[in-house]
Design a protein around this motif. Structure first.
Motif, PDB file in Angstrom:
ATOM      1  N   GLY A 617       0.881  -1.099   0.048  1.00 47.05           N
ATOM      2  CA  GLY A 617      -0.095   0.073  -0.130  1.00 47.05           C
ATOM      3  C   GLY A 617       0.850   1.288  -0.081  1.00 47.05           C
ATOM      4  O   GLY A 617       0.446   2.243  -0.690  1.00 47.05           O
ATOM      5  N   LEU A 618       1.827   1.457   0.821  1.00 46.72           N
ATOM      6  CA  LEU A 618       2.791   2.506   0.688  1.00 46.72           C
ATOM      7  C   LEU A 618       3.363   2.489  -0.571  1.00 46.72           C
ATOM      8  O   LEU A 618       3.369   3.961  -0.981  1.00 46.72           O
ATOM      9  CB  LEU A 618       4.020   2.363   1.938  1.00 46.72           C
ATOM     10  CG  LEU A 618       3.436   2.180   3.300  1.00 46.72           C
ATOM     11  CD1 LEU A 618       4.650   2.038   4.272  1.00 46.72           C
ATOM     12  CD2 LEU A 618       2.876   3.586   3.717  1.00 46.72           C
ATOM     13  N   LYS A 622       2.963   5.720  -2.803  1.00 46.32           N
ATOM     14  CA  LYS A 622       4.025   6.528  -3.571  1.00 46.32           C
ATOM     15  C   LYS A 622       4.101   6.836  -4.976  1.00 46.32           C
ATOM     16  O   LYS A 622       4.497   7.814  -5.547  1.00 46.32           O
ATOM     17  CB  LYS A 622       5.434   5.872  -2.887  1.00 46.32           C
ATOM     18  CG  LYS A 622       6.828   6.764  -3.253  1.00 46.32           C
ATOM     19  CD  LYS A 622       7.982   5.896  -2.720  1.00 46.32           C
ATOM     20  CE  LYS A 622       9.127   6.841  -2.789  1.00 46.32           C
ATOM     21  NZ  LYS A 622      10.546   6.310  -2.113  1.00 46.32           N
ATOM     22  N   SER A 623       3.359   5.837  -5.668  1.00 49.17           N
ATOM     23  CA  SER A 623       3.308   5.932  -7.089  1.00 49.17           C
ATOM     24  C   SER A 623       2.004   6.570  -7.517  1.00 49.17           C
ATOM     25  O   SER A 623       1.563   6.624  -8.555  1.00 49.17           O
ATOM     26  CB  SER A 623       3.372   4.486  -7.703  1.00 49.17           C
ATOM     27  OG  SER A 623       4.611   3.724  -7.395  1.00 49.17           O
ATOM     28  N   GLN A 624       1.559   7.098  -6.430  1.00 47.25           N
ATOM     29  CA  GLN A 624       0.170   7.889  -6.561  1.00 47.25           C
ATOM     30  C   GLN A 624      -0.962   6.839  -7.443  1.00 47.25           C
ATOM     31  O   GLN A 624      -1.848   7.225  -7.672  1.00 47.25           O
ATOM     32  CB  GLN A 624       0.142   9.216  -7.407  1.00 47.25           C
ATOM     33  CG  GLN A 624       1.168  10.095  -6.953  1.00 47.25           C
ATOM     34  CD  GLN A 624       1.223  11.372  -7.880  1.00 47.25           C
ATOM     35  OE1 GLN A 624       0.632  11.533  -8.620  1.00 47.25           O
ATOM     36  NE2 GLN A 624       2.064  12.454  -7.181  1.00 47.25           N
ATOM     37  N   ASN A 625      -0.846   5.826  -6.651  1.00 51.07           N
ATOM     38  CA  ASN A 625      -1.876   4.878  -7.244  1.00 51.07           C
ATOM     39  C   ASN A 625      -2.844   4.590  -6.115  1.00 51.07           C
ATOM     40  O   ASN A 625      -2.766   3.740  -5.236  1.00 51.07           O
ATOM     41  CB  ASN A 625      -1.326   3.252  -7.600  1.00 51.07           C
ATOM     42  CG  ASN A 625      -2.358   2.433  -8.277  1.00 51.07           C
ATOM     43  OD1 ASN A 625      -3.476   2.518  -8.140  1.00 51.07           O
ATOM     44  ND2 ASN A 625      -1.824   1.596  -9.012  1.00 51.07           N
ATOM     45  N   TRP A 626      -3.599   5.452  -5.801  1.00 51.53           N
ATOM     46  CA  TRP A 626      -4.397   5.649  -4.649  1.00 51.53           C
ATOM     47  C   TRP A 626      -5.172   4.585  -4.412  1.00 51.53           C
ATOM     48  O   TRP A 626      -5.425   4.182  -3.236  1.00 51.53           O
ATOM     49  CB  TRP A 626      -5.201   7.043  -4.411  1.00 51.53           C
ATOM     50  CG  TRP A 626      -4.304   8.269  -4.800  1.00 51.53           C
ATOM     51  CD1 TRP A 626      -4.411   9.013  -5.791  1.00 51.53           C
ATOM     52  CD2 TRP A 626      -3.092   8.624  -3.975  1.00 51.53           C
ATOM     53  NE1 TRP A 626      -3.415  10.046  -5.973  1.00 51.53           N
ATOM     54  CE2 TRP A 626      -2.486   9.746  -4.715  1.00 51.53           C
ATOM     55  CE3 TRP A 626      -2.336   8.294  -2.876  1.00 51.53           C
ATOM     56  CZ2 TRP A 626      -1.281  10.543  -4.261  1.00 51.53           C
ATOM     57  CZ3 TRP A 626      -1.253   9.100  -2.598  1.00 51.53           C
ATOM     58  CH2 TRP A 626      -0.682  10.043  -3.268  1.00 51.53           C
ATOM     59  N   GLN A 627      -6.042   3.980  -5.384  1.00 49.27           N
ATOM     60  CA  GLN A 627      -6.930   3.001  -5.237  1.00 49.27           C
ATOM     61  C   GLN A 627      -6.252   1.794  -4.764  1.00 49.27           C
ATOM     62  O   GLN A 627      -7.063   1.144  -3.857  1.00 49.27           O
ATOM     63  CB  GLN A 627      -7.767   3.135  -6.453  1.00 49.27           C
ATOM     64  CG  GLN A 627      -9.223   2.102  -6.370  1.00 49.27           C
ATOM     65  CD  GLN A 627     -10.075   2.535  -5.525  1.00 49.27           C
ATOM     66  OE1 GLN A 627     -10.619   3.917  -5.800  1.00 49.27           O
ATOM     67  NE2 GLN A 627     -10.453   1.748  -4.531  1.00 49.27           N
ATOM     68  N   HIS A 632      -4.919  -2.417  -0.770  1.00 52.11           N
ATOM     69  CA  HIS A 632      -3.754  -2.897   0.005  1.00 52.11           C
ATOM     70  C   HIS A 632      -4.103  -2.956   1.636  1.00 52.11           C
ATOM     71  O   HIS A 632      -3.926  -3.545   2.274  1.00 52.11           O
ATOM     72  CB  HIS A 632      -2.436  -2.601  -0.210  1.00 52.11           C
ATOM     73  CG  HIS A 632      -1.946  -3.405  -1.648  1.00 52.11           C
ATOM     74  ND1 HIS A 632      -2.032  -4.491  -1.878  1.00 52.11           N
ATOM     75  CD2 HIS A 632      -1.690  -2.720  -2.786  1.00 52.11           C
ATOM     76  CE1 HIS A 632      -1.473  -5.078  -3.028  1.00 52.11           C
ATOM     77  NE2 HIS A 632      -1.204  -3.639  -3.642  1.00 52.11           N
ATOM     78  N   TYR A 633      -4.237  -1.642   1.703  1.00 52.55           N
ATOM     79  CA  TYR A 633      -4.464  -1.338   3.303  1.00 52.55           C
ATOM     80  C   TYR A 633      -5.712  -2.076   4.009  1.00 52.55           C
ATOM     81  O   TYR A 633      -5.765  -2.502   5.075  1.00 52.55           O
ATOM     82  CB  TYR A 633      -4.891   0.366   3.412  1.00 52.55           C
ATOM     83  CG  TYR A 633      -3.734   0.885   3.240  1.00 52.55           C
ATOM     84  CD1 TYR A 633      -2.252   0.566   3.434  1.00 52.55           C
ATOM     85  CD2 TYR A 633      -3.814   2.160   2.767  1.00 52.55           C
ATOM     86  CE1 TYR A 633      -1.176   1.517   3.242  1.00 52.55           C
ATOM     87  CE2 TYR A 633      -2.498   3.332   2.500  1.00 52.55           C
ATOM     88  CZ  TYR A 633      -1.280   2.710   2.557  1.00 52.55           C
ATOM     89  OH  TYR A 633      -0.200   3.680   2.358  1.00 52.55           O
TER      90      TYR A 633
END
Length: 741
Positions: A617-618, A622-627, A632-633
Motif C-alpha cells: 500500500g505504501l 508513493k506511485s500515486q496509485n491511490w485506489q 492493500h490497506y
C-alpha cells in the motif's frame, strides 16, 4: 517314490503354453467381480497421513511431475530407498490425477491410486492362477488356489494402503519372473520328452521366457528390494516340482541371486542409519517367533491391525521367544514324514523364503516398531494357495469343494470387514489401538491429528503414551515439545527439545525449533547457532536457512541475509513467507521495485500478510496509485488481529484514512462528489477523529445538496479541533455559510 512331481500331461490343450483361453477369460472375469465386491469401497478412501503424504503429496519429485523430477527419481534414492520404478509409477498416477482435475499437491484424487492398487492385485492373482496351473495342470484347482491368494484377509493392508503400491508393483514383477521361469521349465520338459521319441528331432527350449524372467526380476528390485528372495522361490519350486530341470536353471538362479545381493547392499547402505541392531544370538529365535505369528494369522486372520505389539525390544523381553520357534520346526518335521514330502517341503520353503528378508535374521528399519506386518506376507501367500490347489487337484466329490468354497467365503467376508478399517486416518488408528493399545504409530499419528486440529491437550495425551512405548524416540519428544509450547508450558517443552538433542545431537528439527524460540526472544546469537546446526545436519533445510537470513537482516548484514534467502529459495521456491522476507530485505535496502516483485509473488502464492499488504500500500501510494493503495490497506486490516497487533492496526488505519481522504479530495476537485463522499466516509470509518475528512465530506455533501448532513459533519469536525484555533475558525465560517444557504 513318495516325492514324485505331478506328471506332465500329453494333451497339448493342457500344456503350459496352450492354456485354455476360454478358461482364462472366465477366471479373469470371476476374479474381477470378486475383487470389486470385496475391495472396491477402498476407491472412496482418502490418502492417509501414514506415509501416503511422504510418498505422494510431500514428495518433491512428484510436485510437479517433470522430466527433471523423473531424472531425480532414477538417479537418487528417496527417504533412504532406491526404488525408482515405484516412484515412476506414482508419478504416472499423479500426472493422471492432475490431468483429470487436480490443481495442486493437496488435490490428488485418491481413487486413482486405489484403482492402481486394485489392478495390481488382480494381475498378481491371475499370475498366481497361471503359476498354479503350470504346476498342477488342473484349471479348477488352480482357480481355487488363486482365489485364496486374492481374498485372504492378510492381503488387505497391501491392497488398501496406497503407500504399499510399491510392494504390489514389486511383487507383480516377482510373480511374473516366477511364472516365466516355470514356463521355460515346462517348455524344456516338453522338448526333452519329444527328443526322447525316435521320430522326433532333438532341440532346446527357447531362452525367451528366461530373458523375460530376468527382466521382470530386475524390475521387481527397482520397485522394492523386498523381492530379493524371488530366485530362491524359483529354485525351490523347480526343485520341488521339476527336479530333473533344476540343472538347466541353476546358473540363471545364481545370476539372479548375485543381482539380489547387489541391491541388498545398495539399499542397506542407504538405510544403514535406520537399522535396529538385535543380538546375533537372538535372531534365529526372533525369526521363529515371527514365523509362528504368521502361521497363526494365516489360519486365524483375526483381528488384524496396521501395527502389532511385536517390536524387537518387546519380543526379546517376552519368554515366548524361547519356545515359539518350536512350532514351525515341528511343522517342518511333520512335512518330512508325509507321503508327498517333496511337495509339502516345497510349499513350506516358499512360505519361509517369501518372508526371509523380514523375519529378523537381518535387521530392517521397521523393527523398532514391529518385527511383523500383514504386508510382509503378500508373496508368501503363494504357499497356501499352492497347498489348496494341490489338495484340490483332480477332486470331483462335492464335500471338499464345498469346504474350500466356505473357506473362501469366510476369507472374503473378513477381508470386506477389514477394508472398512482403512476408511480414514482416525478410523484406522482407533481400530489399531483397539487391537494393540501400545501401537506406537497409531498413538503418534493420533497425536498429529489432534495437533493439527488444535486440540493440544489431546495431542499431549497421545504423544506421552507414545513415549511410554518407545521412550527414546526423538521425533515424539520433538512433537511433544511443540505441543507443550502451544500449551504455554515452555520449560517442559525446552526439556523435551534438549532430550531430542541428547538422543540425536544433530537433529535438525530440534535445532530449528530452538532457533525459532531463541529468535522470538531476541537471543540472536543462540538462535543463529541452532539454525546453523540445523543447516549442517540438513543442508536443504529451507526453514533454517530462512532463519539465518532473518537474523542477518536484524543485524543489518544484508548481503548475508540475501545469500541465505536465495539458498532457501533453491529448495522451497514456492514458500510465500520466504518471498515476504526477501521483499522486506529489498525494502530495507531501498530497492522498492524488487521488494514489490517479491511481495507480489508471495501474494500469488496465497500468502496474505498484513505487513506485506501495508508495504504494498505504501509503495502504491508513493506511485500515486491511490485506489490500489487503499485496497492493500483494507486487505491488511482484514487479516490482522486488532488485539494482538494494536499498534500495527492503528498505523494501517491511519494510512488508510489519509489515503482515502486524499483520493476524496482529488475526486472532489474533479467535481465527482458522489465518489469523493464515499472515500471521505471510508476515511472517517477508519479514523473517527480525523477532522479534515469531516470537513471535506461536508463540502461534497453540500454540493450534493445535502445541507443538513453537511452541517452535521462540520459540527463533528469542530469538536475535534482545539477551540479558537485557526482550523476551528475556518470550520465555523463554513457552518455559518451553509446555514445562510
Amino acid at each position: 517314490m513318495n516325492d514324485i512331481a505331478p506328471a506332465e500331461s500329453d494333451d497339448p490343450a493342457l500344456s503350459s503354453e496352450n492354456v485354455d483361453r476360454r478358461s482364462m477369460r472366465k477366471v479373469s472375469i470371476l476374479y474381477l467381480i470378486i475383487l470389486l465386491l470385496v475391495f472396491s469401497r477402498c476407491l472412496t478412501y482418502p490418502l492417509l497421513d501414514w506415509d501416503d503424504e511422504m510418498h505422494l503429496t510431500h514428495n518433491p519429485n512428484l510436485n510437479p511431475v517433470s522430466l527433471s523430477s523423473l531424472g531425480t527419481i532414477w538417479s537418487e534414492p528417496y527417504e533412504g530407498l532406491y526404488i525408482p520404478l515405484s516412484y515412476t509409477f506414482f508419478a504416472g498416477e499423479t500426472a493422471l490425477t492432475r490431468l483429470l482435475g487436480g490443481e495442486t499437491q493437496n488435490t490428488l484424487a485418491p481413487y486413482l491410486f486405489h484403482a492402481g492398487s486394485l489392478c495390481l492385485h488382480l494381475i498378481n492373482s491371475l499370475l498366481i492362477y497361471r503359476i498354479l496351473f503350470l504346476l498342477i495342470k488342473d484349471h479348477s484347482a488352480a482357480c481355487l488356489g488363486g482365489l485364496l491368494f486374492l481374498l485372504h484377509p492378510l492381503q488387505v493392508e497391501s491392497v488398501a494402503w496406497i503407500s504399499e503400491t510399491r510392494g504390489l508393483l514389486s511383487h507383480c514383477f516377482s510373480i511374473a519372473a516366477i511364472y516365466y521361469s516355470l514356463k521355460f521349465v515346462s517348455q524344456n520338459m516338453t522338448v526333452v520328452q519329444s527328443a526322447a521319441s525316435p521320430e522326433s528331432k532333438s532341440g532346446t527350449a527357447s531362452r525367451g521366457p528366461l530373458i523375460l524372467a530376468s527382466l521382470c526380476f530386475l524390475l521387481s528390485l527397482l520397485a522394492k528390494p523386498s523381492s530379493v528372495t524371488t530366485p530362491l522361490i524359483i529354485g525351490i519350486l523347480v526343485f520341488g516340482f521339476f527336479p530333473a530341470q533344476f540343472k538347466s536353471l541353476r546358473f540363471w538362479i545364481a545370476g539372479w541371486l548375485v543381482l539380489a545381493v547387489a541391491f541388498i547392499m545398495l539399499n542397506r547402505g542407504e538405510q544403514s542409519e535406520l537399522l535396529f541392531e538385535s543380538p546375533l544370538w537372538a535372531r534365529p529365535l526372533i525369526a521363529g517367533d515371527s514365523l509362528t505369528f504368521y502361521l497363526l494369522k494365516l489360519v486365524i486372520p483375526y483381528p488384524l491391525a496396521m501395527q502389532y505389539d511385536k517390536s524387537i525390544r518387546l519380543v526379546l523381553e517376552t519368554a515366548t521367544i524361547y519356545w515359539f520357534w518350536i512350532i514351525p520346526c515341528l511343522l517342518l518335521l511333520a512335512a518330512c514324514f508325509t507321503r508327498k514330502r517333496r511337495i509339502w517341503l516345497t510349499i513350506a520353503g516358499i512360505f519361509i523364503a517369501g518372508l526371509l528378508p523380514v523375519l529378523g535374521l537381518i535387521p530392517f528399519a521397521y523393527q523398532f516398531v514391529s518385527n511383523v506386518a500383514d504386508r510382509y506376507i503378500y508373496l508368501s501367500l503363494l504357499a497356501p494357495a499352492l497347498a489348496v490347489a494341490w489338495l484340490m487337484r483332480g477332486v470331483s466329490s462335492l464335500a471338499p469343494r464345498v469346504a474350500v468354497l466356505v473357506l473362501l467365503m469366510i476369507c472374503a467376508g473378513l477381508s470386506f470387514v477389514q477394508t472398512a478399517t482403512w476408511a480414514g486416518n482416525q478410523i484406522l488408528y482407533q481400530h489399531c489401538l483397539a487391537v494393540n493399545p501400545r501401537a506406537f504409530i497409531a498413538l503418534s499419528n493420533l497425536g498429529h491429528l489432534a495437533f493439527q486440529a488444535e486440540k493440544y491437550d489431546t495431542a499431549r495425551h497421545y504423544f506421552e503414551k507414545s513415549l511410554a512405548v518407545i521412550p527414546d524416540d526423538a521425533g515424539t519428544h520433538q512433537n511433544l515439545a511443540a505441543t507443550l509450547m502451544k500449551l504455554g508450558n515452555e520449560s517442559a517443552a525446552l526439556n523435551h527439545y534438549q532430550r531430542v538433542l541428547e538422543i540425536d545431537p544433530q537433529h535438525p528439527g530440534a535445532h530449528l525449533a530452538l532457533g525459532v524460540y531463541q529468535e522470538s526472544r531476541d537471543q540472536l546469537k543462540n538462535a543463529f547457532e541452532h539454525y546453523l546446526q540445523a543447516v549442517q545436519a540438513d543442508p536443504q533445510n529451507s526453514s533454517a536457512l530462512q532463519g539465518l537470513g532473518n537474523i542477518a537482516r536484524k543485524q543489518q548484514k544484508f548481503q548475508d541475509a540475501l545469500k541465505y534467502y536465495q539458498r532457501a529459495l533453491r529448495f522451497q521456491p514456492d514458500d510465500a513467507t520466504l518471498h515476504q522476507n526477501l521483499g522486506m530485505l529489498y525494502l530495507e535496502q531501498g530497492d522498492e521495485q524488487q521488494a514489490q516483485q517479491e511481495f507480489e509473488r508471495a501474494r500469488r502464492l496465497g500468502a496474505i500478510d498484513p505487513a506485506t499488504e501495508f508495504n504494498l500500500g505504501l509503495m502504491a501510494a508513493k506511485s500515486q496509485n491511490w485506489q490500489q493503495a487503499i485496497q492493500h490497506y483494507e486487505t491488511a486490516l482484514n487479516h490482522i488481529d486488532q488485539q494482538t497487533s494494536a499498534e500495527q492496526f492503528q498505523q494501517i488505519s491511519q494510512e488508510l484514512a489519509l489515503t482515502s481522504n486524499l483520493l476524496g479530495t482529488i475526486l472532489q476537485q474533479q467535481g465527482q462528489h458522489a465518489q469523493a463522499k464515499t472515500h471521505f466516509e471510508n476515511a472517517i470509518k477508519h479514523a473517527a477523529d480525523f477532522a479534515p475528512a469531516y470537513y471535506n465530506l461536508a463540502e461534497s455533501l453540500q454540493q450534493l445538496q445535502q445541507t443538513p448532513a453537511a452541517l452535521s459533519a462540520l459540527k463533528t469536525a469542530l469538536k475535534l479541533v482545539p477551540a479558537g484555533s485557526e482550523p476551528a475558525q475556518d470550520i465555523q465560517k463554513r457552518i455559518d455559510l451553509y446555514q445562510k444557504q
